[in-house]
Design a protein around this motif. Structure first.
Motif, PDB file in Angstrom:
ATOM      1  N   GLY A 248      -1.376  22.835  11.950  1.00 14.85           N
ATOM      2  CA  GLY A 248      -1.842  23.862  12.866  1.00 14.85           C
ATOM      3  C   GLY A 248      -2.262  24.978  11.924  1.00 14.85           C
ATOM      4  O   GLY A 248      -3.170  24.800  11.119  1.00 14.85           O
ATOM      5  N   ARG A 249      -1.541  26.088  11.938  1.00 16.39           N
ATOM      6  CA  ARG A 249      -1.758  27.129  10.922  1.00 16.39           C
ATOM      7  C   ARG A 249      -1.227  26.628   9.579  1.00 16.39           C
ATOM      8  O   ARG A 249      -1.807  26.850   8.543  1.00 16.39           O
ATOM      9  CB  ARG A 249      -1.052  28.416  11.305  1.00 16.39           C
ATOM     10  CG  ARG A 249      -1.014  29.418  10.143  1.00 16.39           C
ATOM     11  CD  ARG A 249      -0.289  30.673  10.517  1.00 16.39           C
ATOM     12  NE  ARG A 249      -1.286  31.616  10.989  1.00 16.39           N
ATOM     13  CZ  ARG A 249      -1.012  32.740  11.621  1.00 16.39           C
ATOM     14  NH1 ARG A 249       0.231  33.051  11.906  1.00 16.39           N
ATOM     15  NH2 ARG A 249      -1.967  33.542  11.998  1.00 16.39           N
ATOM     16  N   TRP A 250      -0.070  25.967   9.619  1.00 16.20           N
ATOM     17  CA  TRP A 250       0.588  25.459   8.414  1.00 16.20           C
ATOM     18  C   TRP A 250       0.441  23.946   8.354  1.00 16.20           C
ATOM     19  O   TRP A 250       0.285  23.289   9.381  1.00 16.20           O
ATOM     20  CB  TRP A 250       2.075  25.833   8.415  1.00 16.20           C
ATOM     21  CG  TRP A 250       2.317  27.272   8.754  1.00 16.20           C
ATOM     22  CD1 TRP A 250       2.931  27.752   9.870  1.00 16.20           C
ATOM     23  CD2 TRP A 250       1.928  28.427   8.008  1.00 16.20           C
ATOM     24  NE1 TRP A 250       2.951  29.122   9.859  1.00 16.20           N
ATOM     25  CE2 TRP A 250       2.333  29.571   8.716  1.00 16.20           C
ATOM     26  CE3 TRP A 250       1.257  28.612   6.796  1.00 16.20           C
ATOM     27  CZ2 TRP A 250       2.118  30.868   8.271  1.00 16.20           C
ATOM     28  CZ3 TRP A 250       1.037  29.909   6.350  1.00 16.20           C
ATOM     29  CH2 TRP A 250       1.466  31.015   7.086  1.00 16.20           C
ATOM     30  N   VAL A 251       0.533  23.429   7.157  1.00 17.17           N
ATOM     31  CA  VAL A 251       0.462  21.981   6.954  1.00 17.17           C
ATOM     32  C   VAL A 251       1.850  21.500   6.554  1.00 17.17           C
ATOM     33  O   VAL A 251       2.479  22.071   5.660  1.00 17.17           O
ATOM     34  CB  VAL A 251      -0.557  21.629   5.846  1.00 17.17           C
ATOM     35  CG1 VAL A 251      -0.631  20.123   5.659  1.00 17.17           C
ATOM     36  CG2 VAL A 251      -1.927  22.214   6.169  1.00 17.17           C
ATOM     37  N   ASN A 252       2.329  20.480   7.229  1.00 19.01           N
ATOM     38  CA  ASN A 252       3.658  19.929   6.954  1.00 19.01           C
ATOM     39  C   ASN A 252       3.555  18.438   6.674  1.00 19.01           C
ATOM     40  O   ASN A 252       2.828  17.723   7.360  1.00 19.01           O
ATOM     41  CB  ASN A 252       4.579  20.132   8.160  1.00 19.01           C
ATOM     42  CG  ASN A 252       4.757  21.594   8.481  1.00 19.01           C
ATOM     43  OD1 ASN A 252       5.284  22.339   7.675  1.00 19.01           O
ATOM     44  ND2 ASN A 252       4.298  22.000   9.645  1.00 19.01           N
ATOM     45  N   MET A 253       4.312  17.979   5.682  1.00 17.20           N
ATOM     46  CA  MET A 253       4.383  16.545   5.429  1.00 17.20           C
ATOM     47  C   MET A 253       5.430  15.988   6.391  1.00 17.20           C
ATOM     48  O   MET A 253       6.621  16.225   6.227  1.00 17.20           O
ATOM     49  CB  MET A 253       4.757  16.243   3.984  1.00 17.20           C
ATOM     50  CG  MET A 253       4.757  14.759   3.681  1.00 17.20           C
ATOM     51  SD  MET A 253       5.205  14.353   1.985  1.00 17.20           S
ATOM     52  CE  MET A 253       3.743  14.873   1.120  1.00 17.20           C
ATOM     53  N   LEU A 254       4.969  15.283   7.396  1.00 21.46           N
ATOM     54  CA  LEU A 254       5.873  14.721   8.391  1.00 21.46           C
ATOM     55  C   LEU A 254       6.607  13.498   7.823  1.00 21.46           C
ATOM     56  O   LEU A 254       7.813  13.353   7.990  1.00 21.46           O
ATOM     57  CB  LEU A 254       5.095  14.328   9.651  1.00 21.46           C
ATOM     58  CG  LEU A 254       5.897  13.768  10.806  1.00 21.46           C
ATOM     59  CD1 LEU A 254       6.833  14.823  11.375  1.00 21.46           C
ATOM     60  CD2 LEU A 254       4.968  13.249  11.896  1.00 21.46           C
ATOM     61  N   VAL A 255       5.847  12.634   7.162  1.00 20.76           N
ATOM     62  CA  VAL A 255       6.426  11.435   6.553  1.00 20.76           C
ATOM     63  C   VAL A 255       5.950  11.389   5.109  1.00 20.76           C
ATOM     64  O   VAL A 255       4.743  11.437   4.843  1.00 20.76           O
ATOM     65  CB  VAL A 255       6.005  10.147   7.297  1.00 20.76           C
ATOM     66  CG1 VAL A 255       6.627   8.923   6.651  1.00 20.76           C
ATOM     67  CG2 VAL A 255       6.379  10.238   8.772  1.00 20.76           C
ATOM     68  N   LYS A 256       6.894  11.298   4.209  1.00 19.02           N
ATOM     69  CA  LYS A 256       6.606  11.342   2.778  1.00 19.02           C
ATOM     70  C   LYS A 256       5.572  10.290   2.375  1.00 19.02           C
ATOM     71  O   LYS A 256       5.612   9.155   2.834  1.00 19.02           O
ATOM     72  CB  LYS A 256       7.894  11.137   1.984  1.00 19.02           C
ATOM     73  CG  LYS A 256       7.724  11.346   0.513  1.00 19.02           C
ATOM     74  CD  LYS A 256       9.041  11.270  -0.208  1.00 19.02           C
ATOM     75  CE  LYS A 256       8.797  11.518  -1.691  1.00 19.02           C
ATOM     76  NZ  LYS A 256      10.011  11.491  -2.457  1.00 19.02           N
ATOM     77  N   HIS A 257       4.663  10.702   1.523  1.00 21.66           N
ATOM     78  CA  HIS A 257       3.635   9.823   0.988  1.00 21.66           C
ATOM     79  C   HIS A 257       4.271   8.938  -0.088  1.00 21.66           C
ATOM     80  O   HIS A 257       4.672   9.420  -1.140  1.00 21.66           O
ATOM     81  CB  HIS A 257       2.500  10.678   0.400  1.00 21.66           C
ATOM     82  CG  HIS A 257       1.403   9.885  -0.186  1.00 21.66           C
ATOM     83  ND1 HIS A 257       1.081   9.948  -1.512  1.00 21.66           N
ATOM     84  CD2 HIS A 257       0.564   8.990   0.368  1.00 21.66           C
ATOM     85  CE1 HIS A 257       0.082   9.144  -1.754  1.00 21.66           C
ATOM     86  NE2 HIS A 257      -0.260   8.556  -0.619  1.00 21.66           N
TER      87      HIS A 257
ATOM     88  N   GLY B 277       0.832  -1.184   0.000  1.00 20.25           N
ATOM     89  CA  GLY B 277       0.000   0.000   0.000  1.00 20.25           C
ATOM     90  C   GLY B 277       0.874   1.245   0.000  1.00 20.25           C
ATOM     91  O   GLY B 277       2.099   1.164  -0.095  1.00 20.25           O
ATOM     92  N   LYS B 278       0.222   2.381   0.090  1.00 21.97           N
ATOM     93  CA  LYS B 278       0.920   3.657   0.199  1.00 21.97           C
ATOM     94  C   LYS B 278       0.429   4.342   1.461  1.00 21.97           C
ATOM     95  O   LYS B 278      -0.676   4.095   1.923  1.00 21.97           O
ATOM     96  CB  LYS B 278       0.608   4.552  -1.006  1.00 21.97           C
ATOM     97  CG  LYS B 278       1.261   4.115  -2.288  1.00 21.97           C
ATOM     98  CD  LYS B 278       0.873   5.008  -3.438  1.00 21.97           C
ATOM     99  CE  LYS B 278       1.654   6.297  -3.393  1.00 21.97           C
ATOM    100  NZ  LYS B 278       1.502   7.100  -4.609  1.00 21.97           N
ATOM    101  N   ALA B 279       1.253   5.244   1.978  1.00 20.19           N
ATOM    102  CA  ALA B 279       0.844   6.012   3.151  1.00 20.19           C
ATOM    103  C   ALA B 279       1.697   7.267   3.253  1.00 20.19           C
ATOM    104  O   ALA B 279       2.793   7.342   2.697  1.00 20.19           O
ATOM    105  CB  ALA B 279       0.980   5.173   4.421  1.00 20.19           C
TER     106      ALA B 279
END
Length: 188
Positions: free
Chosen positions: A75-84, A67-69
């Motif tokens: 919060g105010r900003w959106v951050n990719m914590l772990v790459k999709h 699969g993919k994840a």
């Protein structure tokens, strides 16, 4: 106790991912799970033990290979914590290491943009994966100190963002981490 409930819910979500979506060979499509986690300051009160971290760790261990994840925080900003990307041992190790960065220091709660960023490629990957978004939040739309801007953003989420996600075939699973959550929004 809350951790067990969150863990139980995450397991239930994974098991309930629509397995009836079929590919060209009539085989179930692999899951594409996008975990979107609220790191706004209000989470200090609504998730004081930061149960989001062990919930992410549990989910990472349950995701099937093939699969993919991806994991986003907002919060105010959106951050990719772990790459999709594809779920494999390297992805799991990265996700487990980065789960310790989940905190409650963000300003505001930009749910709309978080959903949009997590859905960045849904149209391109349509028909190859079963897309799902799991949203862990205290569920209060809060993008500005001005209540009118927050009301407009709430309407935008309901009238624009959610219909686009529905057209893309994504299943959205919400986990409210507060009794004060905007259940009206999260149920939509």
């Amino acid at each position: 106790m809350l951790y067990r409930l969150i863990g139980f819910y995450l397991v239930a979500v994974l098991l309930a991912l629509p397995a009836t979506v079929l590919g060209q060979e009539d085989e179930p499509l692999p899951p594409d799970v996008r975990l979107v986690i609220d790191v706004s300051g209000s989470m200090k009160q609504n998730d004081p033990q930061n149960l989001r971290q062990p919930a992410v760790e549990l989910l990472v261990q349950l995701l099937p290979e093939g699969g993919k994840a991806g994991i986003w925080t907002f919060g105010r900003w959106v951050n990719m914590l772990v790459k999709h990307q594809d779920v494999d041992q390297f992805w799991r190790e990265d996700a487990l290491a980065k789960s310790s960065q989940i905190n409650s220091v963000g300003l505001f709660t930009n749910i709309g943009e978080a959903l949009e960023k997590a859905a960045y490629d849904l149209e391109r990957s349509k028909g190859t994966y079963r897309p799902s978004i799991i949203l862990l939040t205290d569920g209060m739309v809060d993008i500005d100190k001005d209540p009118e801007k927050n009301k407009r953003e709430w309407r935008r989420i309901v009238d624009e963002v959610l219909p686009e996600l529905e057209k893309s075939g994504v299943a959205i699973h919400t986990i409210a981490l507060s009794d004060n959550a905007d259940n009206d929004l999260l149920n939509k």
